[in-house]
Design a protein around this motif. Structure first.
Motif, PDB file in Angstrom:
ATOM      1  N   ARG A   1       0.837  -1.194   0.000  1.00 41.30           N
ATOM      2  CA  ARG A   1       0.000   0.000   0.000  1.00 41.30           C
ATOM      3  C   ARG A   1       0.877   1.252   0.000  1.00 41.30           C
ATOM      4  O   ARG A   1       1.956   1.269   0.597  1.00 41.30           O
ATOM      5  N   PRO A   2       0.415   2.335  -0.654  1.00 44.05           N
ATOM      6  CA  PRO A   2       1.177   3.584  -0.605  1.00 44.05           C
ATOM      7  C   PRO A   2       1.135   4.173   0.797  1.00 44.05           C
ATOM      8  O   PRO A   2       0.157   3.993   1.534  1.00 44.05           O
ATOM      9  N   VAL A   3       2.188   4.857   1.158  1.00 47.03           N
ATOM     10  CA  VAL A   3       2.244   5.461   2.486  1.00 47.03           C
ATOM     11  C   VAL A   3       1.488   6.781   2.485  1.00 47.03           C
ATOM     12  O   VAL A   3       1.517   7.538   1.515  1.00 47.03           O
ATOM     13  N   GLU A   4       0.766   7.043   3.559  1.00 41.14           N
ATOM     14  CA  GLU A   4       0.090   8.307   3.788  1.00 41.14           C
ATOM     15  C   GLU A   4       0.659   8.905   5.071  1.00 41.14           C
ATOM     16  O   GLU A   4       1.260   8.198   5.886  1.00 41.14           O
ATOM     17  N   PHE A   5       0.453  10.184   5.255  1.00 42.98           N
ATOM     18  CA  PHE A   5       0.965  10.838   6.456  1.00 42.98           C
ATOM     19  C   PHE A   5      -0.133  11.669   7.106  1.00 42.98           C
ATOM     20  O   PHE A   5      -0.918  12.327   6.413  1.00 42.98           O
ATOM     21  N   ILE A   6      -0.190  11.624   8.431  1.00 38.76           N
ATOM     22  CA  ILE A   6      -1.054  12.526   9.176  1.00 38.76           C
ATOM     23  C   ILE A   6      -0.222  13.182  10.264  1.00 38.76           C
ATOM     24  O   ILE A   6       0.786  12.620  10.724  1.00 38.76           O
ATOM     25  N   ASP A   7      -0.619  14.356  10.657  1.00 41.43           N
ATOM     26  CA  ASP A   7       0.089  15.079  11.705  1.00 41.43           C
ATOM     27  C   ASP A   7      -0.530  14.763  13.055  1.00 41.43           C
ATOM     28  O   ASP A   7      -1.742  14.876  13.235  1.00 41.43           O
ATOM     29  N   VAL A   8       0.303  14.347  14.002  1.00 45.08           N
ATOM     30  CA  VAL A   8      -0.154  14.109  15.367  1.00 45.08           C
ATOM     31  C   VAL A   8       0.777  14.862  16.301  1.00 45.08           C
ATOM     32  O   VAL A   8       1.941  14.503  16.466  1.00 45.08           O
ATOM     33  N   ASN A   9       0.286  15.947  16.853  1.00 44.29           N
ATOM     34  CA  ASN A   9       1.079  16.773  17.768  1.00 44.29           C
ATOM     35  C   ASN A   9       2.425  17.171  17.175  1.00 44.29           C
ATOM     36  O   ASN A   9       3.470  17.105  17.845  1.00 44.29           O
ATOM     37  N   GLY A  10       2.406  17.556  15.903  1.00 40.53           N
ATOM     38  CA  GLY A  10       3.607  18.052  15.257  1.00 40.53           C
ATOM     39  C   GLY A  10       4.498  16.998  14.648  1.00 40.53           C
ATOM     40  O   GLY A  10       5.490  17.329  13.991  1.00 40.53           O
ATOM     41  N   ALA A  11       4.161  15.717  14.833  1.00 42.68           N
ATOM     42  CA  ALA A  11       4.949  14.629  14.238  1.00 42.68           C
ATOM     43  C   ALA A  11       4.233  14.115  12.993  1.00 42.68           C
ATOM     44  O   ALA A  11       3.013  13.940  12.989  1.00 42.68           O
ATOM     45  N   ARG A  12       5.000  13.873  11.932  1.00 44.82           N
ATOM     46  CA  ARG A  12       4.457  13.361  10.672  1.00 44.82           C
ATOM     47  C   ARG A  12       4.432  11.832  10.763  1.00 44.82           C
ATOM     48  O   ARG A  12       5.466  11.173  10.664  1.00 44.82           O
ATOM     49  N   ILE A  13       3.230  11.278  10.960  1.00 42.06           N
ATOM     50  CA  ILE A  13       3.082   9.849  11.210  1.00 42.06           C
ATOM     51  C   ILE A  13       2.741   9.127   9.916  1.00 42.06           C
ATOM     52  O   ILE A  13       1.774   9.460   9.234  1.00 42.06           O
ATOM     53  N   ALA A  14       3.544   8.117   9.582  1.00 36.86           N
ATOM     54  CA  ALA A  14       3.360   7.341   8.361  1.00 36.86           C
ATOM     55  C   ALA A  14       2.329   6.239   8.595  1.00 36.86           C
ATOM     56  O   ALA A  14       2.364   5.537   9.612  1.00 36.86           O
ATOM     57  N   VAL A  15       1.431   6.082   7.627  1.00 36.43           N
ATOM     58  CA  VAL A  15       0.319   5.130   7.738  1.00 36.43           C
ATOM     59  C   VAL A  15       0.185   4.377   6.420  1.00 36.43           C
ATOM     60  O   VAL A  15       0.341   4.951   5.339  1.00 36.43           O
ATOM     61  N   ARG A  16      -0.105   3.094   6.504  1.00 35.45           N
ATOM     62  CA  ARG A  16      -0.520   2.317   5.331  1.00 35.45           C
ATOM     63  C   ARG A  16      -1.865   1.689   5.651  1.00 35.45           C
ATOM     64  O   ARG A  16      -1.975   0.924   6.608  1.00 35.45           O
ATOM     65  N   ASN A  17      -2.862   2.037   4.850  1.00 38.50           N
ATOM     66  CA  ASN A  17      -4.229   1.602   5.103  1.00 38.50           C
ATOM     67  C   ASN A  17      -4.749   0.820   3.901  1.00 38.50           C
ATOM     68  O   ASN A  17      -4.794   1.339   2.793  1.00 38.50           O
ATOM     69  N   ARG A  18      -5.111  -0.434   4.139  1.00 36.47           N
ATOM     70  CA  ARG A  18      -5.701  -1.253   3.083  1.00 36.47           C
ATOM     71  C   ARG A  18      -7.198  -1.383   3.381  1.00 36.47           C
ATOM     72  O   ARG A  18      -7.600  -2.090   4.307  1.00 36.47           O
ATOM     73  N   PRO A  19      -8.053  -0.702   2.627  1.00 39.79           N
ATOM     74  CA  PRO A  19      -9.495  -0.814   2.854  1.00 39.79           C
ATOM     75  C   PRO A  19      -9.975  -2.232   2.556  1.00 39.79           C
ATOM     76  O   PRO A  19      -9.368  -2.963   1.766  1.00 39.79           O
ATOM     77  N   GLY A  20     -11.050  -2.619   3.192  1.00 39.53           N
ATOM     78  CA  GLY A  20     -11.635  -3.932   2.950  1.00 39.53           C
ATOM     79  C   GLY A  20     -13.127  -3.908   3.187  1.00 39.53           C
ATOM     80  O   GLY A  20     -13.639  -3.049   3.910  1.00 39.53           O
ATOM     81  N   ASP A  21     -13.816  -4.866   2.597  1.00 37.95           N
ATOM     82  CA  ASP A  21     -15.272  -4.934   2.715  1.00 37.95           C
ATOM     83  C   ASP A  21     -15.735  -5.853   3.830  1.00 37.95           C
ATOM     84  O   ASP A  21     -16.910  -5.842   4.198  1.00 37.95           O
TER      85      ASP A  21
END
Length: 271
Positions: free
Chosen positions: A16-36
């Motif tokens: 999965r491609p990496v995504e990033f979200i900000d949590v208290n100033g830190a850039r947190i890397a996430v990989r999310n595989r959606p499913g049914d």
């Protein structure tokens, strides 16, 4: 045209491609595989590990094959995430994990925590219960709850105690990396605020523990102690006689997948 375009299964199992979200100033890397299909899987890694490790990828590929969702993150200072590892604490990594969970998780979820991730998983379950959102189940692999207080502090040498006092950290060789483990005073002090082995732990869901008996990092007796603190929940402990801390051999990965599949069947089958 690429080989992947001619192979739907390969495309399905692609990283999965990496995504990033900000949590208290830190850039947190996430990989999310959606499913049914529910439940989904939430992976919580260990101390100084990342979401591209063997067990995390094996679970993600299982999710891709079966239509379940799979959610992974790197804590701050780990893997592809930003932030300073030496500023990390259990409270901080727990907060990041909860932020990712709330942002991406949909429907019921199985928390899978490895080593320190087992501690994070148990603390997440406690916090989610306060919100009325108990996990569907928890899988703990060589879990290390309270490791700072139970496994690190009692074994500190006088030199390490001096380093903690004067330098704010001490180093310990790692058999898994050429770089030493670094334990900070901040981590140890914060760990005392997150202890779970001080009373009854109520997760509100089934718990399955996988533990190697040849584990030198987290002795299997620690898993036995954890079971004693889970008297309210339905707990299964599987001891792997020749297993080490990583539990990443093919047979260990097969056991992990079978454990998750068993919980999925149980959760999905009306009682």
């Amino acid at each position: 045209m690429s080989d992947m375009a001619n192979n739907p299964q390969a495309e399905l199992l692609a990283e999965r491609p990496v995504e990033f979200i900000d949590v208290n100033g830190a850039r947190i890397a996430v990989r999310n595989r959606p499913g049914d299909r529910e439940p989904g899987i939430v992976w919580l890694g260990g101390y100084r590990s990342d979401m591209l490790g063997t067990k995390a990828v094996a679970l993600d590929q299982w999710a891709g094959r079966t239509g379940h969702s799979a959610l992974r993150l790197d804590y701050s200072g780990h893997g592809e995430s930003g932030g300073d590892f030496n500023e990390g604490t259990i409270s901080r990594w727990l907060e990041e994990s909860l932020a990712v969970y709330h942002r991406f998780a949909r429907g019921t979820q199985i928390l899978v925590g490895s080593s320190m991730g087992g501690w994070i998983a148990l603390r997440m379950a406690q916090e989610l219960r306060k919100e009325g959102k108990s996990p569907a189940a928890i899988v703990l692999i060589a879990p290390a709850p309270d490791f700072t207080a139970a496994l690190v502090e009692p074994n500190l040498t006088e030199a390490q105690k001096r380093d903690l006092e004067t330098r704010g950290y001490f180093e310990e060789p790692s058999e898994y990396s050429p770089s030493p483990y670094i334990y900070t005073r901040k981590l140890i002090e914060d760990g005392r605020q997150n202890l779970v082995l001080k009373g009854i732990i109520e997760t509100g869901c089934p718990v399955h523990i996988l533990q190697g008996m040849q584990d030198e990092a987290v002795p299997y007796q620690h898993a036995l102690t954890l079971v004693e603190h889970l008297p309210v929940d339905d707990v299964t402990l599987t001891l792997v006689r020749d297993g080490d801390h990583r539990l990443s051999r093919p047979q260990d990965l097969d056991l992990l997948i079978r454990t998750v599949e068993g919980l999925v069947t149980r959760i999905s089958t009306p009682s």
